[in-house]
Design an enzyme around this catalytic site. Structure first.
Site, PDB file in Angstrom:
ATOM      1  N   TRP A 198     -16.946   4.784   5.676  1.00 40.07           N
ATOM      2  CA  TRP A 198     -16.381   4.735   4.323  1.00 40.07           C
ATOM      3  C   TRP A 198     -17.385   5.245   3.293  1.00 40.07           C
ATOM      4  O   TRP A 198     -17.076   6.123   2.484  1.00 40.07           O
ATOM      5  CB  TRP A 198     -15.947   3.306   3.953  1.00 40.07           C
ATOM      6  CG  TRP A 198     -15.413   3.234   2.554  1.00 40.07           C
ATOM      7  CD1 TRP A 198     -14.138   3.464   2.145  1.00 40.07           C
ATOM      8  CD2 TRP A 198     -16.174   2.949   1.348  1.00 40.07           C
ATOM      9  NE1 TRP A 198     -14.039   3.338   0.775  1.00 40.07           N
ATOM     10  CE2 TRP A 198     -15.263   3.025   0.260  1.00 40.07           C
ATOM     11  CE3 TRP A 198     -17.513   2.641   1.089  1.00 40.07           C
ATOM     12  CZ2 TRP A 198     -15.664   2.793  -1.054  1.00 40.07           C
ATOM     13  CZ3 TRP A 198     -17.905   2.419  -0.232  1.00 40.07           C
ATOM     14  CH2 TRP A 198     -16.987   2.502  -1.284  1.00 40.07           C
ATOM     15  N   ASP A 224     -10.332   4.413   5.574  1.00 40.34           N
ATOM     16  CA  ASP A 224     -10.284   2.954   5.622  1.00 40.34           C
ATOM     17  C   ASP A 224     -10.351   2.308   4.242  1.00 40.34           C
ATOM     18  O   ASP A 224     -10.452   1.079   4.137  1.00 40.34           O
ATOM     19  CB  ASP A 224     -11.434   2.422   6.486  1.00 40.34           C
ATOM     20  CG  ASP A 224     -11.302   2.841   7.941  1.00 40.34           C
ATOM     21  OD1 ASP A 224     -10.178   2.731   8.475  1.00 40.34           O
ATOM     22  OD2 ASP A 224     -12.304   3.283   8.534  1.00 40.34           O
ATOM     23  N   ASP A 225     -10.291   3.102   3.190  1.00 41.97           N
ATOM     24  CA  ASP A 225     -10.437   2.577   1.843  1.00 41.97           C
ATOM     25  C   ASP A 225      -9.251   1.684   1.460  1.00 41.97           C
ATOM     26  O   ASP A 225      -8.083   2.081   1.573  1.00 41.97           O
ATOM     27  CB  ASP A 225     -10.548   3.730   0.843  1.00 41.97           C
ATOM     28  CG  ASP A 225     -10.759   3.249  -0.573  1.00 41.97           C
ATOM     29  OD1 ASP A 225     -11.890   2.850  -0.879  1.00 41.97           O
ATOM     30  OD2 ASP A 225      -9.788   3.244  -1.348  1.00 41.97           O
ATOM     31  N   VAL A 226      -9.568   0.480   0.974  1.00 41.00           N
ATOM     32  CA  VAL A 226      -8.527  -0.484   0.606  1.00 41.00           C
ATOM     33  C   VAL A 226      -7.686   0.029  -0.557  1.00 41.00           C
ATOM     34  O   VAL A 226      -6.463  -0.131  -0.583  1.00 41.00           O
ATOM     35  CB  VAL A 226      -9.163  -1.844   0.255  1.00 41.00           C
ATOM     36  CG1 VAL A 226      -8.108  -2.813  -0.277  1.00 41.00           C
ATOM     37  CG2 VAL A 226      -9.853  -2.448   1.479  1.00 41.00           C
ATOM     38  N   TRP A 284      -5.766   7.195  -5.628  1.00 39.54           N
ATOM     39  CA  TRP A 284      -6.524   6.145  -6.315  1.00 39.54           C
ATOM     40  C   TRP A 284      -6.092   6.030  -7.777  1.00 39.54           C
ATOM     41  O   TRP A 284      -5.961   4.920  -8.297  1.00 39.54           O
ATOM     42  CB  TRP A 284      -8.025   6.473  -6.287  1.00 39.54           C
ATOM     43  CG  TRP A 284      -8.744   6.136  -5.022  1.00 39.54           C
ATOM     44  CD1 TRP A 284      -8.315   5.316  -4.018  1.00 39.54           C
ATOM     45  CD2 TRP A 284     -10.037   6.624  -4.637  1.00 39.54           C
ATOM     46  NE1 TRP A 284      -9.258   5.259  -3.034  1.00 39.54           N
ATOM     47  CE2 TRP A 284     -10.332   6.050  -3.380  1.00 39.54           C
ATOM     48  CE3 TRP A 284     -10.964   7.470  -5.228  1.00 39.54           C
ATOM     49  CZ2 TRP A 284     -11.513   6.302  -2.698  1.00 39.54           C
ATOM     50  CZ3 TRP A 284     -12.139   7.729  -4.559  1.00 39.54           C
ATOM     51  CH2 TRP A 284     -12.422   7.146  -3.307  1.00 39.54           C
TER      52      TRP A 284
END
Length: 330
Positions: free
Chosen positions: A265, A284-286, A326
């Site tokens: 990440w 894998d970024d939340v 994002w």
């Protein structure tokens, strides 16, 4: 005298054309206490200002009524404090404040390079926008935030430190930790009644100890990761140029994840925000998972294999796809 693109001179300000990254639109004019930077058509200063204004706890810049203020450190040791604004739809105006305009041409060019890199002005977004038109995940985001750029972190140590700081905590607390680190160990300059902060360099941090970092209240492990990274960069063992010359995304990622505390990440975050590798993808970024869940109206977060399947259509644009998704959350 003024020199136009054909090389002829005419009366007026000095007009200097610099070709960065082989892009002919990278043109700037030198007006003494101001620099005028031409921008691509696919750029919106207003959209980028919205992104930069998302946290009231950001310590390295401030915004006010479509004016952006920042201290830019130069390799010479000078710090230039600038006010950046839109100059019509085709240019940015960079105004030096408080007598901080560099006198040497190479340092003025360094400011231009920093701003262009910061706003990623040398990337042609037209192929990405064309791709996004037919993508269910990206279409709305691109329409809503047209002209937004992948706002970068030009300095490698700052990018890696921000990645380490942000590991496994929410964004609000990450900003608090960054502020503590910068206020304690960074530099500052007072200019026209305001204090501007500069992120500490790798050399500023390399000689510290875990105990020195205790007062910023990072975990011991994060402190160790930060110190290890600072020492690698300060010694010249890890450089931006070396990562760029690694041979591609997989090789650069491999170099980064070999560093203690740097996982996939953080590596992809750095490759995306600092190295500008278009296929960097923090899968894998939340925040990315939450954005996809929001856009598609899902009652759960997407599985990694689902994200990878959707990303098949984003080849060589994974970083911009991530950045726009994002943005949906702010």
């Amino acid at each position: 005298m003024r020199t136009n693109r054909s090389g002829r001179q005419s009366k007026g300000v000095t007009f200097i054309s610099q070709i960065y990254s082989g892009k002919p639109d990278a043109v700037w004019e030198d007006h003494g206490d101001r620099l005028r930077l031409l921008v691509p058509k696919e750029f919106s200063f207003a959209e980028n200002m919205k992104y930069l204004s998302r946290s009231s706890n950001e310590c390295l810049l401030r915004t006010s009524d479509q004016l952006l203020y920042k201290a830019i450190p130069l390799k010479s040791g000078e710090i230039s404090v600038v006010e950046i604004s839109a100059d019509g739809s085709d240019a940015l105006m960079v105004r030096f404040l408080g007598g901080t305009a560099p006198s040497r041409k190479q340092n003025r060019e360094a400011v231009v390079c920093y701003v262009r890199d910061w706003f990623d002005l040398d990337t042609d977004l037209r192929p990405f926008y064309e791709l996004a038109k037919g993508d269910a995940l990206l279409r709305e985001a691109v329409n809503s935030f047209y002209g937004l750029r992948n706002i970068g972190i030009p300095d490698l140590f700052e990018a890696m430190a921000w990645g380490i700081i942000g590991q496994q905590i929410n964004l609000a607390f990450a900003y608090t930790l960054k502020r503590r680190l910068v206020e304690r160990f960074g530099r500052s300059v007072d200019c026209e009644g305001e204090r501007y902060l500069v992120f500490p360099s790798a050399r500023d941090i390399a000689d510290l100890t875990v105990q020195d970092l205790e007062e910023v209240r990072m975990t011991r492990k994060k402190s160790e990761y930060l110190l290890d990274t600072a020492r690698l960069i300060a010694s010249g063992e890890l450089t931006k140029e070396g990562l760029q010359a690694a041979g591609g995304i997989m090789e650069a990622e491999k170099q980064l994840v070999s560093i203690r505390g740097i996982g996939p990440w953080t590596a992809n975050y750095v490759l995306m925000r600092c190295l500008r590798m278009p296929d960097a993808f923090p899968v894998d970024d939340v925040g990315l998972h939450n954005a996809v869940k929001h856009v598609l109206g899902m009652d759960r977060k997407p599985a990694k294999k689902e994200l990878l399947a959707w990303a098949e259509g984003w080849k060589k644009w994974e970083s911009y796809a991530t950045f726009y998704l994002w943005r949906v959350l702010y």
